[in-house]
Design a protein around this motif. Structure first.
Motif, PDB file in Angstrom:
ATOM      1  N   GLN A 298      35.427  50.822  43.506  1.00 17.25           N
ATOM      2  CA  GLN A 298      36.099  49.948  43.898  1.00 17.25           C
ATOM      3  C   GLN A 298      37.223  50.360  45.271  1.00 17.25           C
ATOM      4  OE1 GLN A 298      39.128  48.061  41.667  1.00 17.25           O
ATOM      5  NE2 GLN A 298      39.089  45.968  42.719  1.00 17.25           N
TER       6      GLN A 298
ATOM      7  N   GLU B  94      43.623  46.466  49.969  1.00 20.00           N
ATOM      8  CA  GLU B  94      43.661  44.941  49.770  1.00 20.00           C
ATOM      9  C   GLU B  94      42.477  44.143  50.474  1.00 20.00           C
ATOM     10  OE1 GLU B  94      46.992  41.508  49.771  1.00 20.00           O
ATOM     11  OE2 GLU B  94      47.660  43.570  50.546  1.00 20.00           O
TER      12      GLU B  94
ATOM     13  N   CYS C  91      38.435  43.168  46.560  1.00 19.67           N
ATOM     14  CA  CYS C  91      37.901  42.143  45.710  1.00 19.67           C
ATOM     15  C   CYS C  91      36.550  41.901  46.238  1.00 19.67           C
ATOM     16  CB  CYS C  91      38.488  40.971  45.849  1.00 19.67           C
ATOM     17  SG  CYS C  91      40.213  40.897  44.653  1.00 19.67           S
ATOM     18  N   THR C  92      35.671  42.892  47.096  1.00 16.13           N
ATOM     19  CA  THR C  92      34.462  42.763  47.630  1.00 16.13           C
ATOM     20  C   THR C  92      33.564  43.375  46.482  1.00 16.13           C
ATOM     21  OG1 THR C  92      34.846  42.287  49.678  1.00 16.13           O
ATOM     22  CG2 THR C  92      32.450  43.136  49.242  1.00 16.13           C
TER      23      THR C  92
ATOM     24  N   ALA D  27      34.375  39.856  40.249  1.00 16.25           N
ATOM     25  CA  ALA D  27      34.856  39.206  41.562  1.00 16.25           C
ATOM     26  C   ALA D  27      34.356  37.996  41.835  1.00 16.25           C
ATOM     27  CB  ALA D  27      34.526  40.339  42.389  1.00 16.25           C
TER      28      ALA D  27
ATOM     29  N   THR E 207      41.043  46.914  39.585  1.00 17.08           N
ATOM     30  CA  THR E 207      41.304  45.594  39.637  1.00 17.08           C
ATOM     31  C   THR E 207      40.415  44.346  39.689  1.00 17.08           C
ATOM     32  OG1 THR E 207      41.920  45.640  42.223  1.00 17.08           O
ATOM     33  CG2 THR E 207      43.535  46.657  40.391  1.00 17.08           C
ATOM     34  N   PHE E 208      39.115  44.785  39.506  1.00 21.84           N
ATOM     35  CA  PHE E 208      38.341  43.474  39.829  1.00 21.84           C
ATOM     36  C   PHE E 208      38.549  42.286  38.321  1.00 21.84           C
ATOM     37  CE2 PHE E 208      35.139  46.678  41.323  1.00 21.84           C
ATOM     38  CZ  PHE E 208      35.164  46.083  42.631  1.00 21.84           C
TER      39      PHE E 208
ATOM     40  N   ASP F 298      43.042  41.408  39.146  1.00 17.69           N
ATOM     41  CA  ASP F 298      43.403  40.644  40.280  1.00 17.69           C
ATOM     42  C   ASP F 298      42.571  39.998  40.775  1.00 17.69           C
ATOM     43  OD1 ASP F 298      45.533  42.218  39.396  1.00 17.69           O
ATOM     44  OD2 ASP F 298      45.697  43.747  41.514  1.00 17.69           O
ATOM     45  N   CYS F 299      41.168  40.289  40.748  1.00 20.18           N
ATOM     46  CA  CYS F 299      40.017  39.537  41.697  1.00 20.18           C
ATOM     47  C   CYS F 299      39.786  38.251  41.018  1.00 20.18           C
ATOM     48  CB  CYS F 299      39.188  40.590  42.034  1.00 20.18           C
ATOM     49  SG  CYS F 299      39.400  41.972  42.821  1.00 20.18           S
TER      50      CYS F 299
END
Length: 765
Positions: free
Chosen positions: A530, A534, A538-539, A578, A606-607, A610-611
Motif C-alpha cells: 500500500q 494520500e 486507497c488504490t 478498498a 489503512t485499506f 480508512d479506505c
C-alpha cells in the motif's frame, strides 16, 4: 525344564538362533515397521494438516508429536525388557499390536471439534494423539525391540555383538518410504486407498512378527529349549553420559525443523521442501549406524568445521543467489547432523543397554523438536533458533588434548576482532557519509558485501581452531551477532512471528506512487502493498489492482447497481477493502490472527481503517470450516485467495470445496479463484473440478504493465465460476476472459490430491 542360554557352543548352526533366515526376517520386520511409520506421517498430514493451512510450522508441530509418540514407543520397548522371557516379550508386543489395530483404518478424531485459532498447536497435538497415537507408538517400538531381541537370539554369533546395525535398515526403510510418498503413493492412490493400504501393511507386519517368533523357536518344546537368556548386565549409563546422549540427539532434531523453517522463510519456499531435510536426517542415521561408515568421523568433523562456519556467516542475509544459499544450508545441516549422529553412535552402550540408549536418543529428539516448533516461536521474532543451535553444536566437537599455545590465543583474539569489525565499520560509515561514499566509489562494494568478506576471514580462522570447541563457539557466536547487526539495516520495519509463520512489513520508495510504499510478506511470498501517500493510498495494488482479473470482477459486480455481499479468503494487507462501498458487506476469512492485527493497524496499512466505507468483518479460522457456517445463497462475490503462497492449502481447491463455495452464492454470484503460483500448476485441477460440477467458468492470465510502478499491479492468473451462465454474462463478453484449455488433468478431491503432478506440469509449462 531350565532355560539354557543360546550361544555358539550351546546351539548348533541349524538351531533357531543359527537359522540362516533369522537375520533376514529381523531385517525385513525392522524395514517394514519403519516404512509404515514414515508413510503414515505425510498421510496423516493430508488428513488433518489442511485444517490449519499447511504452513511449515504446522508440519514442524506435527513432527514434535511424532517424536513424542516415538519416545512413548521407545519407553515401552525399554520397560518391556524387564520381562526376562523373550517369548513373553514377543507375546506382549503382539497383543498390543493387535489392540492398536482397533484404530484402523486411520481417521481424524472429531472429539476436539474444529481447530482453535488462539491455540492451534495444542489442538493439533491433541488431535494427532487421539487419531494415530496408539498404532504409531506401538509400531515405532519395533526398531529398539527387534535389536534387543536380535542381540539375545544371536548371542555368541559375530553379528549379535552389534545389533545396532539393524537401525540402519530401519532408517533405510524410513528414507525410502518418505521419498516414495510424494512421488508414487500420493499420485497413484486416493486417501481412502492409502488408509486401506496402510492397514493391510500393518497386518503384514503383524504376520512378520508371528513368523519371526515361530522361526526363533519352532514348536513349544523348541521354544523352551532355545529360549535365549538375558544378556550380561553392563555398568549403568552415568547421568552425565545420559545428558550428552540426549543433547547429541536434540541438536539434529532441532536443526531439521529449524532449517526447514529458515529456508521457507528467508531463502525460497517450494513444495515438498520439508522432504529434503527429513530425508537427509534419516540418511545420516543410515550412514552413522553402518558397521563401516561410508564417511568416517574424522572426515565429517573436517567438513563440518568448514561448512558450519560458512553457514553461520551467511544465515543473517537473505540476498544473493538463492540456489547457492539453499545448497549451503542443506549441506551444513546434513554434515552437522551426521557429525552428531556419529558421535552418538560412538557413545553407544553395550547391547544390554540398547533400549535405554534409544529411549535417551528419542528423548533428545523430542527436546530438540519441542524447542524449535513450540518454544522458539514464542521466544524469537525470527527463525533465530536455527543459527543458535548451529553455533552451539560446535561444543560437541572433540577437543585437542594439546596445551593451548600462544599462537592459538593470538588466532582466537584475532578472529574475535575481525568478526566484530563489521558493526564498527558500519557505524563509522553512518557517522561520516563522505567516508562511506569514498569507500563505495573506490571498491564498488556495499556494506553487506564487505561484511560477508570480513566474516569470511573470521570463518577461515574459526576453521583453523576447529579442535578448540570453546574458542570455536565463541567466534561463531560473534560472527552470527555481527552479521545480524548488519542485516538489521536491510530488514523489515515490523517483524511478527505466529504459529503460521514469519510476517514482515518493509518499506520501499516509489515516486510514481507518491513515495513510501509499505509491503507485507509472509516468508518469501508477497502478500500485499500500500502506498502511504494520500492520493494513492486507497488504490488497490498488486493482484487486486483494477486492471487484474480480481479487480475486473469486483468492478463488474459493483456495476450491477446493488449492494454486494463479498467474502474474501485470505486477508493479506486488506487491499480488497478498498472496493467496499457503504451499502456493501465485506467479510475476510483469515486463519492467522497476526495477519488481521497487522492489516488493521493504521501504522502499516489503512485499506480497512480508512479506505473501506463502513465496517469490515474478519472471521478467524480455517476457511472450509468457518464458511460452512455461512448462510447458503447469500454472497455476490467470493474471492479464494489462498494460493499465491507456495504452502498451498489444497483442501480449499478440491471439487467438494468449490461445490461449497457455489452453494453460498446467489444465482448470479461468482467465485474467483486466485491461482497465481511460482511452482505449481493448480489451474488444471481447478478447471477439472468445475467441469466435474458441470458449472460455467472462464479463465484469464493477466500480464502486468511493464510501464506501471513496481508495486502498482502484478501478473495474475484467475478462474471465475458461477452457478449459472447469467452470472458470467458480462465476463463472457470481455475478450480478456476465455473458456480455458481442455486437459486430462484429474480434479482434486478431499480424497485425492496430486502435488507432484502439479509440479511437473508447471515445469513443463
Amino acid at each position: 525344564m531350565s532355560e539354557l542360554p543360546l550361544s555358539a557352543e550351546a546351539a548348533p548352526a541349524r538351531g533357531p538362533s543359527g537359522h540362516a533366515a533369522i537375520p533376514w526376517i529381523f531385517a525385513a520386520a525392522v524395514f517394514a515397521s519403519a516404512s509404515l511409520v514414515f508413510v503414515v506421517q505425510p498421510m496423516v498430514a493430508k488428513l488433518v494438516l489442511p485444517m490449519l493451512g499447511g504452513s511449515p510450522a504446522v508440519w514442524n508441530t506435527s513432527m514434535v508429536f511424532f517424536q513424542a509418540a516415538l519416545l512413548a514407543g521407545y519407553g515401552y520397548a525399554h520397560l518391556l525388557q524387564r520381562i526376562t522371557s523373550l517369548r513373553a516379550q514377543v507375546g506382549v508386543h503382539l497383543v498390543l499390536l493387535v489392540a492398536a489395530a482397533l484404530f484402523l483404518p486411520l481417521r481424524v478424531s472429531g472429539l476436539l471439534g474444529d481447530p482453535d485459532a488462539s491455540a492451534p498447536a495444542a489442538w493439533l497435538l491433541a488431535t494427532l494423539a487421539l487419531s494415530v497415537g496408539a498404532p504409531f507408538a506401538v509400531l515405532s517400538a519395533t526398531a529398539p525391540l527387534m535389536q534387543a531381541w536380535y542381540a539375545r537370539v544371536r548371542a555368541g554369533h559375530a553379528d549379535g555383538a552389534n545389533p545396532y546395525v539393524l537401525y540402519a535398515a530401519s532408517n533405510l526403510g524410513s528414507f525410502l518410504a518418505l521419498l516414495a510418498y510424494p512421488v508414487l503413493i500420493e499420485p497413484l492412490a486416493s486417501l481412502t486407498g492409502q488408509r486401506l493400504g496402510w492397514s493391510v501393511g500393518y497386518g503384514v507386519f503383524i504376520a512378520l512378527v508371528v513368523i519371526l517368533a515361530m522361526a526363533v523357536g519352532r514348536g513349544r518344546d523348541a521354544v523352551r529349549a532355545a529360549e535365549p537368556a538375558p544378556l550380561d548386565r553392563s555398568a549403568p549409563i552415568a547421568w552425565r553420559e545420559k545428558g550428552m546422549l540426549v543433547l547429541l540427539a536434540a541438536a539434529p532434531s532441532s536443526l531439521m525443523l529449524g532449517v526447514t523453517a529458515h529456508l521457507s522463510t528467508d531463502v525460497a519456499s517450494a513444495p515438498f521442501l520439508w522432504v529434503i531435510p527429513l530425508a537427509l536426517y534419516l540418511l545420516t542415521f543410515v550412514l552413522a549406524f553402518q558397521a563401516r561408515p561410508l564417511i568416517p568421523l574424522p572426515i565429517t568433523l573436517l567438513l563440518q568445521a568448514a561448512i558450519g562456519a560458512v553457514c553461520v556467516m551467511m544465515t543473517p542475509f537473505r540476498t544473493g543467489d538463492w540456489g547457492l544459499m539453499f545448497a549451503i544450508h542443506i549441506a551444513a545441516f546434513f554434515i552437522t547432523t551426521l557429525m552428531c549422529h556419529q558421535l552418538l553412535v560412538q557413545r553407544r552402550p553395550a547391547p544390554d543397554r540398547l533400549t535405554e540408549f534409544y529411549l535417551l536418543m528419542s528423548l533428545g529428539g523430542v527436546v530438540g523438536g519441542a524447542f524449535t516448533a513450540l518454544l522458539a516461536p514464542s521466544l524469537f521474532k525470527g527463525v533465530w533458533e536455527y543459527p543458535l543451535v548451529m553455533v552451539l553444536v560446535a561444543l560437541f566437537r572433540p577437543a585437542s588434548r594439546k596445551e593451548i599455545g600462544k599462537h592459538t590465543v593470538i588466532l582466537f583474539v584475532g578472529a574475535l576482532l575481525v568478526a566484530a569489525a563489521p558493526p564498527v565499520i558500519s557505524a563509522a560509515f553512518r557517522a561520516d557519509w563522505d567516508l562511506a561514499w569514498a569507500f563505495n566509489r573506490m571498491f564498488n562494494m556495499r556494506m553487506e558485501q564487505l561484511t560477508v568478506l570480513i566474516l569470511g576471514v573470521a570463518a577461515l580462522i574459526a576453521f583453523l581452531l576447529r579442535d578448540r570447541p570453546r574458542f570455536l563457539v565463541v567466534i561463531l557466536a560473534v560472527m552470527a551477532l555481527s552479521g545480524h547487526e548488519i542485516a538489521k539495516g536491510y530488514d523489515a520495519a515490523l517483524r511478527e512471528r505466529s504459529f503460521f509463520g514469519v510476517l514482515r512489513v518493509s518499506t520501499t520508495n516509489d515516486p510514481r506512487l507518491g513515495g513510501t510504499v509499505n509491503v507485507l510478506t509472509h516468508g518469501t511470498t508477497l502478500h500485499g502493498a500500500q502506498p502511504r501517500a494520500e492520493i494513492t493510498a486507497c488504490t488497490p495494488t498488486l493482484y487486486y489492482a483494477p486492471p487484474t482479473p480480481i479487480g475486473q470482477a469486483a468492478l463488474a459486480l459493483r456495476g450491477r447497481g446493488r449492494g454486494l455481499n463479498m467474502g474474501v479468503v485470505g486477508l493479506g494487507s486488506g487491499a480488497m477493502a478498498a472496493y467496499k462501498r457503504a451499502d456493501d458487506r465485506l467479510t475476510f476469512f483469515e486463519i492467522d490472527p497476526a495477519v488481521d492485527r497487522i492489516a488493521r493497524d493504521p501504522r502499516w496499512f489503512t485499506f480497512i481503517s480508512d479506505c473501506a466505507e463502513g465496517p469490515v468483518q474478519t472471521v478467524l479460522g480455517d476457511a472450509r470450516l468457518t464458511m460452512a457456517r455461512e448462510a447458503p445463497g447469500s454472497y455476490d462475490l467470493l474471492l479464494i485467495d489462498a494460493f499465491s503462497s507456495d504452502a498451498v492449502p489444497t483442501h480449499l481447491l478440491t471439487q467438494e470445496a468449490i461445490a461449497g463455495y457455489l452453494k453460498l452464492l446467489k444465482p448470479d454470484g461468482v467465485v474467483v479463484l486466485h491461482l497465481s503460483n511460482r511452482n505449481l500448476d493448480i489451474t488444471g485441477p481447478a478447471q477439472a473440478a468445475a467441469r466435474a460440477l458441470n458449472v460455467p467458468f472462464l479463465h484469464q492470465i493477466y500480464a502486468e504493465d511493464p510501464e506501471a510502478p513496481d508495486m502498482a499491479e502484478a501478473s495474475t492468473e484467475a478462474l471465475i465460476i458461477s452457478p449459472t451462465a447469467a452470472g458470467l454474462a458480462e465476463f463472457a463478453e470481455d475478450p480478456r476472459w476465455n473458456a480455458g484449455q481442455s486437459s486430462d488433468v484429474r480434479p482434486w478431491t478431499d480424497d485425492y490430491v496430486n502435488l507432484a503432478g502439479a509440479v511437473w506440469r508447471h515445469m513443463r509449462r
